[in-house]
Design a protein around this motif. Structure first.
Motif, PDB file in Angstrom:
ATOM      1  N   SER A 100       0.824  -1.206   0.000  1.00  0.00           N
ATOM      2  CA  SER A 100       0.000   0.000   0.000  1.00  0.00           C
ATOM      3  C   SER A 100       0.855   1.251   0.000  1.00  0.00           C
ATOM      4  O   SER A 100       0.440   2.294  -0.493  1.00  0.00           O
ATOM      5  N   ALA A 101       2.073   1.150   0.545  1.00  0.00           N
ATOM      6  CA  ALA A 101       2.934   2.330   0.598  1.00  0.00           C
ATOM      7  C   ALA A 101       3.520   2.685  -0.753  1.00  0.00           C
ATOM      8  O   ALA A 101       3.942   3.807  -0.981  1.00  0.00           O
ATOM      9  N   ASN A 102       3.538   1.714  -1.683  1.00  0.00           N
ATOM     10  CA  ASN A 102       4.164   1.952  -2.979  1.00  0.00           C
ATOM     11  C   ASN A 102       3.167   2.043  -4.126  1.00  0.00           C
ATOM     12  O   ASN A 102       3.564   2.037  -5.282  1.00  0.00           O
ATOM     13  N   GLN A 103       1.885   2.092  -3.843  1.00  0.00           N
ATOM     14  CA  GLN A 103       0.903   2.088  -4.913  1.00  0.00           C
ATOM     15  C   GLN A 103       1.024   3.307  -5.803  1.00  0.00           C
ATOM     16  O   GLN A 103       0.814   3.222  -6.999  1.00  0.00           O
ATOM     17  N   SER A 104       1.383   4.448  -5.223  1.00  0.00           N
ATOM     18  CA  SER A 104       1.447   5.672  -6.011  1.00  0.00           C
ATOM     19  C   SER A 104       2.635   5.702  -6.950  1.00  0.00           C
ATOM     20  O   SER A 104       2.695   6.534  -7.828  1.00  0.00           O
ATOM     21  N   THR A 105       3.616   4.783  -6.752  1.00  0.00           N
ATOM     22  CA  THR A 105       4.797   4.786  -7.601  1.00  0.00           C
ATOM     23  C   THR A 105       4.752   3.690  -8.653  1.00  0.00           C
ATOM     24  O   THR A 105       5.650   3.620  -9.478  1.00  0.00           O
ATOM     25  N   MET A 106       3.741   2.815  -8.627  1.00  0.00           N
ATOM     26  CA  MET A 106       3.652   1.730  -9.588  1.00  0.00           C
ATOM     27  C   MET A 106       2.836   2.182 -10.795  1.00  0.00           C
ATOM     28  O   MET A 106       1.778   2.776 -10.651  1.00  0.00           O
ATOM     29  N   MET A 111       5.008   1.903 -18.209  1.00  0.00           N
ATOM     30  CA  MET A 111       4.847   3.313 -18.541  1.00  0.00           C
ATOM     31  C   MET A 111       5.830   4.167 -17.758  1.00  0.00           C
ATOM     32  O   MET A 111       6.145   3.885 -16.603  1.00  0.00           O
ATOM     33  N   GLY A 112       6.360   5.221 -18.405  1.00  0.00           N
ATOM     34  CA  GLY A 112       7.234   6.156 -17.725  1.00  0.00           C
ATOM     35  C   GLY A 112       6.466   7.031 -16.760  1.00  0.00           C
ATOM     36  O   GLY A 112       5.256   6.889 -16.577  1.00  0.00           O
ATOM     37  N   ASN A 113       7.177   7.949 -16.130  1.00  0.00           N
ATOM     38  CA  ASN A 113       6.560   8.823 -15.124  1.00  0.00           C
ATOM     39  C   ASN A 113       5.999  10.062 -15.800  1.00  0.00           C
ATOM     40  O   ASN A 113       6.745  10.942 -16.222  1.00  0.00           O
ATOM     41  N   GLY A 160      -1.646  14.818 -15.986  1.00  0.00           N
ATOM     42  CA  GLY A 160      -2.279  14.761 -14.678  1.00  0.00           C
ATOM     43  C   GLY A 160      -3.219  13.573 -14.543  1.00  0.00           C
ATOM     44  O   GLY A 160      -3.256  12.916 -13.496  1.00  0.00           O
ATOM     45  N   PHE A 161      -3.969  13.254 -15.595  1.00  0.00           N
ATOM     46  CA  PHE A 161      -4.845  12.085 -15.539  1.00  0.00           C
ATOM     47  C   PHE A 161      -4.041  10.792 -15.453  1.00  0.00           C
ATOM     48  O   PHE A 161      -4.452   9.832 -14.774  1.00  0.00           O
ATOM     49  N   LEU A 162      -2.896  10.730 -16.125  1.00  0.00           N
ATOM     50  CA  LEU A 162      -2.050   9.542 -16.027  1.00  0.00           C
ATOM     51  C   LEU A 162      -1.472   9.398 -14.620  1.00  0.00           C
ATOM     52  O   LEU A 162      -1.322   8.289 -14.111  1.00  0.00           O
ATOM     53  N   VAL A 163      -1.132  10.517 -13.985  1.00  0.00           N
ATOM     54  CA  VAL A 163      -0.660  10.469 -12.601  1.00  0.00           C
ATOM     55  C   VAL A 163      -1.774   9.985 -11.680  1.00  0.00           C
ATOM     56  O   VAL A 163      -1.551   9.185 -10.758  1.00  0.00           O
ATOM     57  N   LEU A 164      -3.007  10.446 -11.918  1.00  0.00           N
ATOM     58  CA  LEU A 164      -4.149   9.948 -11.148  1.00  0.00           C
ATOM     59  C   LEU A 164      -4.329   8.451 -11.354  1.00  0.00           C
ATOM     60  O   LEU A 164      -4.610   7.704 -10.408  1.00  0.00           O
ATOM     61  N   PHE A 165      -4.158   7.994 -12.586  1.00  0.00           N
ATOM     62  CA  PHE A 165      -4.290   6.568 -12.897  1.00  0.00           C
ATOM     63  C   PHE A 165      -3.236   5.761 -12.156  1.00  0.00           C
ATOM     64  O   PHE A 165      -3.464   4.597 -11.808  1.00  0.00           O
ATOM     65  N   GLY A 166      -2.069   6.368 -11.896  1.00  0.00           N
ATOM     66  CA  GLY A 166      -1.027   5.683 -11.145  1.00  0.00           C
ATOM     67  C   GLY A 166      -1.240   5.681  -9.651  1.00  0.00           C
ATOM     68  O   GLY A 166      -0.468   5.066  -8.919  1.00  0.00           O
ATOM     69  N   SER A 281      11.623  19.662  -9.673  1.00  0.00           N
ATOM     70  CA  SER A 281      10.772  18.498  -9.419  1.00  0.00           C
ATOM     71  C   SER A 281      10.869  17.494 -10.560  1.00  0.00           C
ATOM     72  O   SER A 281      10.916  16.272 -10.326  1.00  0.00           O
ATOM     73  N   GLY A 282      10.895  17.982 -11.813  1.00  0.00           N
ATOM     74  CA  GLY A 282      11.054  17.077 -12.943  1.00  0.00           C
ATOM     75  C   GLY A 282      12.399  16.371 -12.930  1.00  0.00           C
ATOM     76  O   GLY A 282      12.496  15.180 -13.252  1.00  0.00           O
ATOM     77  N   ILE A 283      13.455  17.084 -12.555  1.00  0.00           N
ATOM     78  CA  ILE A 283      14.783  16.473 -12.467  1.00  0.00           C
ATOM     79  C   ILE A 283      14.799  15.384 -11.396  1.00  0.00           C
ATOM     80  O   ILE A 283      15.378  14.310 -11.581  1.00  0.00           O
ATOM     81  N   VAL A 284      14.148  15.655 -10.254  1.00  0.00           N
ATOM     82  CA  VAL A 284      14.081  14.662  -9.181  1.00  0.00           C
ATOM     83  C   VAL A 284      13.408  13.393  -9.678  1.00  0.00           C
ATOM     84  O   VAL A 284      13.876  12.274  -9.420  1.00  0.00           O
ATOM     85  N   ASP A 285      12.287  13.533 -10.413  1.00  0.00           N
ATOM     86  CA  ASP A 285      11.563  12.361 -10.909  1.00  0.00           C
ATOM     87  C   ASP A 285      12.398  11.557 -11.899  1.00  0.00           C
ATOM     88  O   ASP A 285      12.313  10.324 -11.935  1.00  0.00           O
ATOM     89  N   ILE A 286      13.209  12.223 -12.710  1.00  0.00           N
ATOM     90  CA  ILE A 286      14.064  11.507 -13.655  1.00  0.00           C
ATOM     91  C   ILE A 286      15.111  10.683 -12.911  1.00  0.00           C
ATOM     92  O   ILE A 286      15.337   9.494 -13.205  1.00  0.00           O
ATOM     93  N   PHE A 287      15.755  11.285 -11.933  1.00  0.00           N
ATOM     94  CA  PHE A 287      16.832  10.585 -11.239  1.00  0.00           C
ATOM     95  C   PHE A 287      16.311   9.491 -10.313  1.00  0.00           C
ATOM     96  O   PHE A 287      17.050   8.549 -10.008  1.00  0.00           O
TER      97      PHE A 287
END
Length: 301
Positions: A100-106, A111-113, A160-166, A281-287
């Motif tokens: 449950s702690a990792n659901q938002s990152t799967m 698919m990429g971020n 944003g909708f893809l992030v919601l889907f994740g 924030s975008g750089i953080v997500d890439i790394f």
């Protein structure tokens, strides 16, 4: 002749005696390679052979070492192992357990971020707005139309909708909301629409209406900034961006009420601060996808 027959019988008996041996025993567990290292949430390795030995000692079912699979299950507070017997199946299938702690990152299907596109779309259009407010605070912003509609608006809206889907409700909602905001702002930058609004700009009631519109959006920015301070995945970085978005909208609303140009320029400075946070924030997500953790000032709840 009898001696020859006796010799042949003796040799035959020896052959059968030598070929009939005790069943082969597997090598000791300590001599077997660690084929299945266990990795816990703190990235520490646990010796698989020691786990096998303990399980076999405590088991009454005579489990063999090769029929034990240890699968890490990560929960919010602890790690534990699920032990299964494969019942003769020599090929173990890859098992993925989602906590449950990792659901938002799967994300499905490899698919990429999408948050990277959303962050950089937000940052780019905000930086353009900042430069316009600093250089041409009272001039036309129609040249921002392509970026406002496509990158800051449509791209951020869809991402944003893809992030919601994740599974990330908070950030997904922010991206969809600000994507819709820039789609609407881009429509007002269309020359025909913009010229129509310029005609009414001298009217005090029109300026007041615009100020109310901007005050409403600034309230939204302040609200989500406060939420970012209390949610589980909140960080200083997200609060930084949202606070300066609130400040930008608030100062622009004050400019529409007072006509003081310095307020519009101060709003541009706030846009620069928010834009820098969005790019970072975008750089953080890439790394993160490269296994490199960068500082975000995550709050400890």
């Amino acid at each position: 002749m009898s001696n020859t027959v006796a010799t042949m019988a003796t040799s035959t008996a020896n052959v059968f005696t030598t070929t009939t041996t005790a069943p082969l025993t597997p090598p000791p567990l300590s001599e077997r390679p660690n084929e299945f290292p266990i990795v816990d949430s703190q990235n520490t390795l646990t010796d698989f052979s020691s786990i096998q030995q303990q399980l076999i000692k405590n088991s009454s079912n005579n489990l063999s070492a090769d029929s034990i699979i240890c699968v890490e299950k990560t929960t919010t507070h602890h790690n534990y192992y699920d032990v299964e017997k494969l019942a003769g199946d020599e090929t173990a299938k890859n098992t993925s357990i989602l906590s449950s702690a990792n659901q938002s990152t799967m994300r499905p299907f490899g698919m990429g971020n999408p948050a990277i596109i959303a962050n950089w779309g937000f940052a780019t259009v905000t930086m353009l707005m900042a430069l316009h407010k600093l250089v041409l605070p009272t001039g036309s912003n129609h040249l921002m139309l392509p970026t406002a509609l496509m990158y800051g608006g449509l791209a951020q809206f869809l991402a944003g909708f893809l992030v919601l889907f994740g599974g990330d409700s908070f950030n997904g909602t922010l991206f969809v909301t600000f994507g819709a905001y820039w789609l609407g702002s881009g429509m007002m930058m269309v020359p025909s629409v913009g010229q129509s609004l310029d005609v009414y700009a001298i009217n005090h009631e029109e300026a007041t209406t615009t100020a109310i519109y901007l005050f409403l959006w600034s309230f939204f920015g302040l609200m989500v900034c406060g939420i970012s301070l209390k949610i589980k995945n909140g960080s200083f970085l997200s609060s930084w961006c949202l606070f300066f978005i609130f400040l930008n909208l608030f100062l622009e609303a004050c400019y529409n009420l007072t006509g003081i140009v310095s307020l519009m320029q101060a709003s541009g400075v706030a846009c620069i601060c928010a834009s820098v946070g969005g790019y970072y924030s975008g750089i953080v997500d890439i790394f993160i996808e490269q296994g490199v953790q960068m500082w975000t000032g995550k709050y400890r709840q």
